[in-house]
Design a protein around this motif. Structure first.
Motif, PDB file in Angstrom:
ATOM      1  N   LEU A 119      33.588  43.342  57.417  1.00 16.93           N
ATOM      2  CA  LEU A 119      32.174  43.565  57.126  1.00 16.93           C
ATOM      3  C   LEU A 119      31.920  45.049  56.911  1.00 16.93           C
ATOM      4  O   LEU A 119      32.438  45.884  57.658  1.00 16.93           O
ATOM      5  CB  LEU A 119      31.302  43.074  58.285  1.00 16.93           C
ATOM      6  N   TRP A 120      31.108  45.368  55.918  1.00 19.99           N
ATOM      7  CA  TRP A 120      30.748  46.748  55.624  1.00 19.99           C
ATOM      8  C   TRP A 120      29.237  46.905  55.748  1.00 19.99           C
ATOM      9  O   TRP A 120      28.481  46.157  55.128  1.00 19.99           O
ATOM     10  CB  TRP A 120      31.175  47.142  54.217  1.00 19.99           C
TER      11      TRP A 120
ATOM     12  N   GLN B 267      28.427  44.180  52.287  1.00 22.09           N
ATOM     13  CA  GLN B 267      29.472  43.314  51.742  1.00 22.09           C
ATOM     14  C   GLN B 267      30.342  42.747  52.851  1.00 22.09           C
ATOM     15  O   GLN B 267      30.383  43.282  53.950  1.00 22.09           O
ATOM     16  CB  GLN B 267      30.322  44.021  50.695  1.00 22.09           C
ATOM     17  N   ALA B 268      31.015  41.643  52.525  1.00 18.75           N
ATOM     18  CA  ALA B 268      31.891  40.976  53.484  1.00 18.75           C
ATOM     19  C   ALA B 268      33.038  40.319  52.750  1.00 18.75           C
ATOM     20  O   ALA B 268      32.911  39.961  51.571  1.00 18.75           O
ATOM     21  CB  ALA B 268      31.110  39.920  54.271  1.00 18.75           C
ATOM     22  N   GLY B 269      34.152  40.160  53.424  1.00 17.02           N
ATOM     23  CA  GLY B 269      35.309  39.487  52.848  1.00 17.02           C
ATOM     24  C   GLY B 269      36.157  38.865  53.944  1.00 17.02           C
ATOM     25  O   GLY B 269      36.020  39.212  55.116  1.00 17.02           O
ATOM     26  N   THR B 270      37.037  37.948  53.559  1.00 18.06           N
ATOM     27  CA  THR B 270      37.933  37.296  54.523  1.00 18.06           C
ATOM     28  C   THR B 270      39.325  37.155  53.956  1.00 18.06           C
ATOM     29  O   THR B 270      39.529  37.154  52.741  1.00 18.06           O
ATOM     30  CB  THR B 270      37.463  35.874  54.900  1.00 18.06           C
ATOM     31  N   HIS B 271      40.254  37.002  54.861  1.00 21.33           N
ATOM     32  CA  HIS B 271      41.617  36.584  54.536  1.00 21.33           C
ATOM     33  C   HIS B 271      41.997  35.582  55.609  1.00 21.33           C
ATOM     34  O   HIS B 271      41.919  35.880  56.803  1.00 21.33           O
ATOM     35  CB  HIS B 271      42.588  37.761  54.540  1.00 21.33           C
ATOM     36  N   ILE B 272      42.373  34.381  55.204  1.00 21.60           N
ATOM     37  CA  ILE B 272      42.704  33.317  56.149  1.00 21.60           C
ATOM     38  C   ILE B 272      44.166  32.928  55.974  1.00 21.60           C
ATOM     39  O   ILE B 272      44.598  32.598  54.868  1.00 21.60           O
ATOM     40  CB  ILE B 272      41.803  32.078  55.935  1.00 21.60           C
TER      41      ILE B 272
ATOM     42  N   THR C 205      35.539  39.818  48.030  1.00 17.62           N
ATOM     43  CA  THR C 205      34.441  40.442  48.743  1.00 17.62           C
ATOM     44  C   THR C 205      33.134  40.031  48.092  1.00 17.62           C
ATOM     45  O   THR C 205      33.015  40.031  46.874  1.00 17.62           O
ATOM     46  CB  THR C 205      34.601  41.969  48.715  1.00 17.62           C
ATOM     47  N   VAL C 206      32.161  39.640  48.909  1.00 18.51           N
ATOM     48  CA  VAL C 206      30.855  39.240  48.390  1.00 18.51           C
ATOM     49  C   VAL C 206      29.802  40.254  48.817  1.00 18.51           C
ATOM     50  O   VAL C 206      29.907  40.888  49.862  1.00 18.51           O
ATOM     51  CB  VAL C 206      30.459  37.813  48.840  1.00 18.51           C
ATOM     52  N   THR C 207      28.803  40.411  47.981  1.00 22.82           N
ATOM     53  CA  THR C 207      27.666  41.272  48.273  1.00 22.82           C
ATOM     54  C   THR C 207      26.409  40.432  48.100  1.00 22.82           C
ATOM     55  O   THR C 207      26.452  39.347  47.523  1.00 22.82           O
ATOM     56  CB  THR C 207      27.612  42.481  47.327  1.00 22.82           C
ATOM     57  N   GLY C 208      25.301  40.921  48.588  1.00 23.65           N
ATOM     58  CA  GLY C 208      24.058  40.181  48.447  1.00 23.65           C
ATOM     59  C   GLY C 208      22.872  41.005  48.901  1.00 23.65           C
ATOM     60  O   GLY C 208      23.018  42.135  49.366  1.00 23.65           O
ATOM     61  N   ALA C 209      21.712  40.421  48.773  1.00 25.89           N
ATOM     62  CA  ALA C 209      20.470  41.118  49.108  1.00 25.89           C
ATOM     63  C   ALA C 209      20.229  41.186  50.614  1.00 25.89           C
ATOM     64  O   ALA C 209      19.469  42.027  51.078  1.00 25.89           O
ATOM     65  CB  ALA C 209      19.296  40.427  48.423  1.00 25.89           C
ATOM     66  N   SER C 210      20.872  40.307  51.381  1.00 22.78           N
ATOM     67  CA  SER C 210      20.654  40.278  52.826  1.00 22.78           C
ATOM     68  C   SER C 210      21.909  39.747  53.519  1.00 22.78           C
ATOM     69  O   SER C 210      22.789  39.175  52.874  1.00 22.78           O
ATOM     70  CB  SER C 210      19.474  39.372  53.163  1.00 22.78           C
TER      71      SER C 210
ATOM     72  N   GLU D  56      22.006  37.212  55.406  1.00 19.75           N
ATOM     73  CA  GLU D  56      21.973  35.756  55.245  1.00 19.75           C
ATOM     74  C   GLU D  56      22.571  35.342  53.899  1.00 19.75           C
ATOM     75  O   GLU D  56      23.334  34.375  53.831  1.00 19.75           O
ATOM     76  CB  GLU D  56      20.544  35.229  55.383  1.00 19.75           C
ATOM     77  N   ASP D  57      22.228  36.068  52.826  1.00 17.20           N
ATOM     78  CA  ASP D  57      22.789  35.768  51.498  1.00 17.20           C
ATOM     79  C   ASP D  57      24.295  35.976  51.476  1.00 17.20           C
ATOM     80  O   ASP D  57      25.043  35.152  50.941  1.00 17.20           O
ATOM     81  CB  ASP D  57      22.148  36.648  50.415  1.00 17.20           C
ATOM     82  N   ILE D  58      24.746  37.078  52.055  1.00 16.85           N
ATOM     83  CA  ILE D  58      26.181  37.378  52.085  1.00 16.85           C
ATOM     84  C   ILE D  58      26.915  36.310  52.896  1.00 16.85           C
ATOM     85  O   ILE D  58      27.953  35.804  52.465  1.00 16.85           O
ATOM     86  CB  ILE D  58      26.427  38.786  52.665  1.00 16.85           C
ATOM     87  N   ALA D  59      26.385  35.953  54.057  1.00 10.30           N
ATOM     88  CA  ALA D  59      27.020  34.942  54.906  1.00 10.30           C
ATOM     89  C   ALA D  59      27.099  33.597  54.184  1.00 10.30           C
ATOM     90  O   ALA D  59      28.130  32.914  54.229  1.00 10.30           O
ATOM     91  CB  ALA D  59      26.256  34.802  56.219  1.00 10.30           C
TER      92      ALA D  59
END
Length: 160
Positions: free
Chosen positions: A74-75, A84-89, A104-109, A111-114
């Motif tokens: 998480l950034w 932004q947030a990202g994962t590796h599983i 990595t995903v970005t969003g307005a909030s 909640e949007d990123i999650a």
């Protein structure tokens, strides 16, 4: 300066019991009847020494010796906003090369990123979750964890 309130995060994750696993370095909990262990996050300064990078590991132990694990990244910007947030599983499928990396995903909030990351994980992990329903739940656990970490971000008061 931005930081994660670790006591608050441990309490959120573990129904008030906090970091009670692995010598105080992890919390365990159930989500949708599946057991998970979340490790205390590592943090470092990012974005021009004003933001925060948070990474943590989420394990889903199965019957030993197999287990799956997820690294969540998480950034946050200098105002404590998740940007932004990202994962590796890593999936224990018997093939050491089996893993799922979500972009990595970005969003307005937060909640949007999650939600966007939850959808990306669900789509990518679907082919591996047939014999292990706990895998399909990873997307829900990641979403919850993003929101929990976000709720525990604090800004220190400026010193005069």
């Amino acid at each position: 300066m931005i930081h994660v309130n670790m006591d608050k995060l441990g309490a959120l994750l573990n129904a008030g019991y906090g970091w009670n696993q692995e010598d105080g370095n992890a919390a365990s909990y159930n989500n949708n009847r599946f057991y998970y262990v979340v490790w205390k996050p590592d943090t470092s300064v990012s974005y021009g020494e004003k933001g925060l990078f948070v990474s943590t590991r989420i394990d889903r132990p199965d019957t030993p010796p197999t287990s799956d694990c997820c690294v969540l990244m998480l950034w946050f910007d200098d105002q404590g906003t998740l940007i932004q947030a990202g994962t590796h599983i890593n999936l224990d499928t018997g093939n050491p090369a089996t893993s799922v990396s979500c972009s990595t995903v970005t969003g307005a909030s937060a909640e949007d990123i999650a939600e966007d990351l939850q959808k990306a994980i669900a789509a990518q992990i679907q082919q591996y979750s047939g014999d292990r329903p706990g895998r399909a739940n990873y997307s829900n656990v990641v979403k919850r964890h993003i929101l929990d970490v976000n709720a525990c971000i604090s800004l220190d008061s400026p010193r005069l």
